[in-house]
Enzyme design. Structure first.
Site, PDB file in Angstrom:
ATOM      1  N   THR A 143       0.815  -1.209   0.000  1.00 55.93           N
ATOM      2  CA  THR A 143       0.000   0.000   0.000  1.00 55.93           C
ATOM      3  C   THR A 143       0.852   1.265   0.000  1.00 55.93           C
ATOM      4  OG1 THR A 143      -1.563  -1.221   1.339  1.00 55.93           O
ATOM      5  CG2 THR A 143      -1.733   1.163   1.438  1.00 55.93           C
ATOM      6  N   VAL A 172     -11.699  -6.854   1.799  1.00 56.44           N
ATOM      7  CA  VAL A 172     -11.433  -5.432   2.008  1.00 56.44           C
ATOM      8  C   VAL A 172     -10.536  -5.290   3.228  1.00 56.44           C
ATOM      9  CG1 VAL A 172     -12.450  -3.159   2.404  1.00 56.44           C
ATOM     10  CG2 VAL A 172     -13.720  -4.870   1.100  1.00 56.44           C
ATOM     11  N   THR A 193      -0.067   1.252   7.119  1.00 56.80           N
ATOM     12  CA  THR A 193       0.163   0.178   6.159  1.00 56.80           C
ATOM     13  C   THR A 193       0.528  -1.097   6.916  1.00 56.80           C
ATOM     14  OG1 THR A 193       1.600  -0.583   4.364  1.00 56.80           O
ATOM     15  CG2 THR A 193       2.534   1.024   5.869  1.00 56.80           C
ATOM     16  N   GLY A 194       0.202  -2.239   6.321  1.00 57.48           N
ATOM     17  CA  GLY A 194       0.498  -3.508   6.985  1.00 57.48           C
ATOM     18  C   GLY A 194      -0.686  -4.440   6.876  1.00 57.48           C
TER      19      GLY A 194
HETATM   20  N1  ASP Z   1      -3.056  -2.520   4.602  1.00 53.79           N
HETATM   21  C1  ASP Z   1      -3.178  -3.108   3.308  1.00 53.79           C
HETATM   22  C2  ASP Z   1      -4.296  -4.097   3.315  1.00 53.79           C
HETATM   23  O1  ASP Z   1      -4.427  -4.853   4.268  1.00 53.79           O
HETATM   24  C3  ASP Z   1      -1.941  -3.765   2.832  1.00 53.79           C
HETATM   25  C4  ASP Z   1      -0.660  -3.089   3.182  1.00 53.79           C
HETATM   26  O2  ASP Z   1      -0.624  -1.967   3.629  1.00 53.79           O
HETATM   27  O3  ASP Z   1       0.368  -3.724   3.024  1.00 53.79           O
HETATM   28  O4  ASP Z   1      -5.024  -4.157   2.353  1.00 53.79           O
END
Ligand code: ASP
Length: 261
Positions: A143, A172, A193-194
């Site tokens: 992300t 989602v 993010t994560g």
């Molecule tokens: N947070 C995002 C999701 O779970 C993915 C990411 O930030 O790596 O869709």
């Protein structure tokens, strides 16, 4: 004290070598902020650049869902002046963040799936299928997110994602959920993010924002926020306040900032 500025990230776990993409995004945003434009437009423009980069899991670089052929993307924008716009599970849209920005001009906060795509076509967004079509159990980067403060003191956040892999069609994450993947208020802006399933449980963006609103520095707030999760859980956050800015993650996270004191 921060007068105005911008911070961008390329996702929790993204290699630091990708920070040049975040730098290009911040350089574009700061030109707008220098010229007196609003933080929401600057953050959206930076996020659009990251969506078009192709190396990040957003926009053109979005990863495939578990069926090996579907791309569904989420994006969100919010500012401290009351604007909020979200799109969920959109397909065949080049820049979901521009669509989320456009939702702020409707009576609604969020549009999902087919309705969001119909709205995109009404706005003249051509159907887009030229994704890099990356397959993989885990994206090489994640992300993208941007936080900004403008000369008028308005905070804004813009985030966009192709999701987390592997993931089911229709899944989602936190990116389009207010207070989970993003939040902006009178005291700052936060992008998370994560692993979305985990940050949703703790409403991480709002938790970090609340610490900042209570007087904690952005750095400490982001570090505490990321530290709320067990060691194996990938998590990162960026934030900007009047006092300071921060980018914190458990492991690497490409990012850049341009701050005017
Ligand atoms: N947070 C995002 C999701 O779970 C993915 C990411 O930030 O790596 O869709």
């Amino acid at each position: 004290m921060i007068s105005y500025g911008v911070v961008a990230h390329g996702g929790a776990g993204s290699p630091m070598e990708l920070s040049d993409g975040c730098r290009a995004a911040c350089e574009s945003a700061i030109r707008m902020l220098d010229a007196g434009e609003g933080s929401l437009d600057a953050a959206v423009e930076a996020a659009r650049i990251l969506e078009d980069d192709g190396r990040f899991n957003a926009g053109t670089g979005s990863v495939l869902r578990i069926d090996g052929r579907t791309i569904e993307m989420d994006a969100a924008v919010m500012d401290s002046a009351g604007k909020i716009g979200v799109v969920i599970n959109v397909r065949e849209v080049k820049n979901p963040v521009l669509l989320a920005r456009a939702v702020t001009g409707t009576p609604h906060v969020a549009l999902a799936g087919r309705g969001a795509e119909v709205f995109a076509r009404q706005l003249g967004f051509a159907p887009f299928r030229d994704f890099s079509m990356r397959v993989g159990r885990r994206a090489p980067s994640d992300t993208i997110g941007v936080v900004a403060l403008d000369k008028k003191g308005v905070f804004a956040v813009a985030s966009s994602t192709g999701g987390a892999s592997p993931m089911m069609v229709g899944r989602v994450g936190d990116t389009p959920m207010p207070g989970c993947g993003f939040y902006a208020g009178a005291r700052g802006a936060v992008a998370v993010t994560g692993l979305g399933e985990e940050s949703i449980r703790k409403m991480l963006a709002r938790a970090v924002y609340d610490m900042i609103a209570d007087g904690t520095g952005a750095r400490e707030a982001c570090e505490k926020g990321v530290g709320m999760f067990a060691p194996g859980i990938r998590m990162g956050a960026i934030a900007i306040s009047r006092r300071d800015w921060a980018a914190a993650a458990k492991d690497a996270m490409a990012h850049w900032s341009i701050i005017r004191e």
